[in-house]
Write an enzyme that holds these catalytic residues in place. Structure first.
Site, PDB file in Angstrom:
ATOM      1  N   HIS A 167       0.830  -1.211   0.000  1.00  0.00           N
ATOM      2  CA  HIS A 167       0.000   0.000   0.000  1.00  0.00           C
ATOM      3  C   HIS A 167       0.860   1.256   0.000  1.00  0.00           C
ATOM      4  O   HIS A 167       1.858   1.332   0.722  1.00  0.00           O
ATOM      5  CB  HIS A 167      -0.952   0.000   1.207  1.00  0.00           C
ATOM      6  CG  HIS A 167      -2.042  -1.000   1.023  1.00  0.00           C
ATOM      7  ND1 HIS A 167      -1.813  -2.353   1.104  1.00  0.00           N
ATOM      8  CD2 HIS A 167      -3.335  -0.840   0.662  1.00  0.00           C
ATOM      9  CE1 HIS A 167      -2.936  -2.988   0.820  1.00  0.00           C
ATOM     10  NE2 HIS A 167      -3.870  -2.105   0.551  1.00  0.00           N
ATOM     11  N   GLU A 172      -9.262   6.887  -4.051  1.00  0.00           N
ATOM     12  CA  GLU A 172      -9.487   6.751  -2.610  1.00  0.00           C
ATOM     13  C   GLU A 172      -8.865   7.926  -1.851  1.00  0.00           C
ATOM     14  O   GLU A 172      -9.481   8.507  -0.961  1.00  0.00           O
ATOM     15  CB  GLU A 172      -8.906   5.414  -2.124  1.00  0.00           C
ATOM     16  CG  GLU A 172      -9.768   4.236  -2.557  1.00  0.00           C
ATOM     17  CD  GLU A 172      -9.059   2.892  -2.560  1.00  0.00           C
ATOM     18  OE1 GLU A 172      -9.667   1.937  -3.070  1.00  0.00           O
ATOM     19  OE2 GLU A 172      -7.922   2.795  -2.070  1.00  0.00           O
ATOM     20  N   GLN A 173      -7.653   8.276  -2.237  1.00  0.00           N
ATOM     21  CA  GLN A 173      -6.978   9.388  -1.554  1.00  0.00           C
ATOM     22  C   GLN A 173      -7.713  10.708  -1.827  1.00  0.00           C
ATOM     23  O   GLN A 173      -7.885  11.536  -0.933  1.00  0.00           O
ATOM     24  CB  GLN A 173      -5.513   9.472  -2.003  1.00  0.00           C
ATOM     25  CG  GLN A 173      -4.738   8.200  -1.646  1.00  0.00           C
ATOM     26  CD  GLN A 173      -3.273   8.448  -1.316  1.00  0.00           C
ATOM     27  OE1 GLN A 173      -2.907   9.517  -0.851  1.00  0.00           O
ATOM     28  NE2 GLN A 173      -2.442   7.447  -1.542  1.00  0.00           N
ATOM     29  N   PHE A 216       1.509   3.348   7.031  1.00  0.00           N
ATOM     30  CA  PHE A 216       0.223   3.511   7.716  1.00  0.00           C
ATOM     31  C   PHE A 216      -0.901   3.207   6.732  1.00  0.00           C
ATOM     32  O   PHE A 216      -0.959   3.797   5.653  1.00  0.00           O
ATOM     33  CB  PHE A 216       0.096   4.959   8.216  1.00  0.00           C
ATOM     34  CG  PHE A 216      -1.229   5.281   8.841  1.00  0.00           C
ATOM     35  CD1 PHE A 216      -1.489   4.946  10.158  1.00  0.00           C
ATOM     36  CD2 PHE A 216      -2.218   5.940   8.108  1.00  0.00           C
ATOM     37  CE1 PHE A 216      -2.714   5.247  10.747  1.00  0.00           C
ATOM     38  CE2 PHE A 216      -3.442   6.250   8.688  1.00  0.00           C
ATOM     39  CZ  PHE A 216      -3.691   5.898  10.011  1.00  0.00           C
ATOM     40  N   SER A 276      -6.356   3.682  -5.967  1.00  0.00           N
ATOM     41  CA  SER A 276      -5.746   4.348  -4.834  1.00  0.00           C
ATOM     42  C   SER A 276      -5.822   5.873  -4.969  1.00  0.00           C
ATOM     43  O   SER A 276      -6.093   6.580  -3.999  1.00  0.00           O
ATOM     44  CB  SER A 276      -4.292   3.887  -4.694  1.00  0.00           C
ATOM     45  OG  SER A 276      -3.771   4.357  -3.480  1.00  0.00           O
ATOM     46  N   ALA A 322      -9.082   5.034   3.315  1.00  0.00           N
ATOM     47  CA  ALA A 322      -9.199   6.471   3.064  1.00  0.00           C
ATOM     48  C   ALA A 322     -10.640   6.870   2.738  1.00  0.00           C
ATOM     49  O   ALA A 322     -11.091   7.943   3.136  1.00  0.00           O
ATOM     50  CB  ALA A 322      -8.250   6.883   1.928  1.00  0.00           C
ATOM     51  N   ILE A 381      -5.078   3.016   6.361  1.00  0.00           N
ATOM     52  CA  ILE A 381      -6.432   3.250   6.860  1.00  0.00           C
ATOM     53  C   ILE A 381      -7.307   3.292   5.620  1.00  0.00           C
ATOM     54  O   ILE A 381      -6.815   3.641   4.540  1.00  0.00           O
ATOM     55  CB  ILE A 381      -6.518   4.574   7.661  1.00  0.00           C
ATOM     56  CG1 ILE A 381      -7.819   4.683   8.441  1.00  0.00           C
ATOM     57  CG2 ILE A 381      -6.307   5.786   6.750  1.00  0.00           C
ATOM     58  CD1 ILE A 381      -7.840   5.836   9.469  1.00  0.00           C
TER      59      ILE A 381
HETATM   60  N1  GUN Z   1      -2.764   3.468   1.993  1.00  0.00           N
HETATM   61  C1  GUN Z   1      -3.332   3.893   3.110  1.00  0.00           C
HETATM   62  N2  GUN Z   1      -4.667   3.948   2.997  1.00  0.00           N
HETATM   63  C2  GUN Z   1      -4.959   3.538   1.771  1.00  0.00           C
HETATM   64  C3  GUN Z   1      -6.197   3.374   1.055  1.00  0.00           C
HETATM   65  O1  GUN Z   1      -7.311   3.603   1.508  1.00  0.00           O
HETATM   66  N3  GUN Z   1      -6.072   2.922  -0.197  1.00  0.00           N
HETATM   67  C4  GUN Z   1      -4.862   2.644  -0.742  1.00  0.00           C
HETATM   68  N4  GUN Z   1      -4.842   2.203  -1.975  1.00  0.00           N
HETATM   69  N5  GUN Z   1      -3.704   2.799  -0.115  1.00  0.00           N
HETATM   70  C5  GUN Z   1      -3.772   3.234   1.143  1.00  0.00           C
END
Ligand code: GUN
Length: 146
Positions: free
Chosen positions: A47, A67-68, A99, A64, A103, A101
Site C-alpha cells: 500500500h 481513494e486518496q 500507515f 488508490s 481512506a 487506513i
Molecule cells: N494506503 C493507506 N490507505 C490507503 C487506502 O485507503 N487505499 C490505498 N490504496 N492505499 C492506502
C-alpha cells in the site's frame, strides 16, 4: 474484474483455487488471515503512503488515487502536506510498514488524528488494524464492481 488488492494478485489467485462460500469478501479475507506473517507484511507494504511519494509522482493505482482524493488528500495545504510527511515517516520508522487506513471511510482530519493515535500502539496490534483496514478497502472496491 480488475485486482482488488493493491499489487497483491496472489490473494485472489489463492481464493480462486479453493471452494467458494458464495461470499467473495469472506473468501478473500480468509486467504489473508491464513497467510503467514511475511505475506501479511508484504500485503501491508504493497500500500502506498497517504499523500506520499507515489501520490506526488503520479504512480498510484487508479483506485488508490480515487481513494486518496475522496478523503481530500489531493487538496492539502503545504502545512498539512508536511504533517503527512512527518507522520508517515514516524509511523514507518516505528513499525517498518506504511500507515494503512481505509481512506474512503475517513477524512483528512480523521486520518491525521488516527495516525497520531495509532503511533502509540504495539506492532502486533497495528498489523491487525492494517489488515482490518485493508478488508474495508477491498469491501468497497468489490462493491464498486472492481
Ligand atoms: N494506503 C493507506 N490507505 C490507503 C487506502 O485507503 N487505499 C490505498 N490504496 N492505499 C492506502
Amino acid at each position: 474484474m480488475t485486482a482488488v488488492f493493491e499489487h497483491s494478485p496472489w490473494i485472489e489467485e489463492r481464493a480462486d483455487g479453493r471452494p467458494s462460500s458464495g461470499d467473495r469478501h469472506a473468501d478473500l479475507m480468509a486467504v489473508v488471515h491464513e497467510a503467514d506473517i511475511d505475506e501479511k507484511l508484504a500485503l501491508i507494504r504493497a500500500h502506498p503512503e497517504l499523500a506520499g511519494k507515489a501520490a506526488i509522482d503520479g504512480t498510484l493505482t487508479a483506485a488508490s488515487a480515487a481513494e486518496q482524493a475522496s478523503a481530500g488528500l489531493d487538496r492539502l495545504t503545504p502545512a498539512e502536506f508536511e504533517e503527512f510527511q512527518t507522520l508517515n515517516a514516524s509511523y514507518r520508522a516505528r513499525f517498518g510498514f506504511p500507515f494503512v487506513i481505509c481512506a474512503r471511510l475517513n477524512n483528512k482530519a480523521g486520518i491525521l488524528s488516527s495516525m497520531r493515535e495509532r503511533l502509540g500502539n504495539g506492532r502486533e496490534q497495528e498489523i491487525a488494524i492494517a489488515i482490518a483496514q485493508i478488508g474495508e478497502i477491498v469491501r468497497l472496491r468489490l462493491e464498486d464492481g472492481q
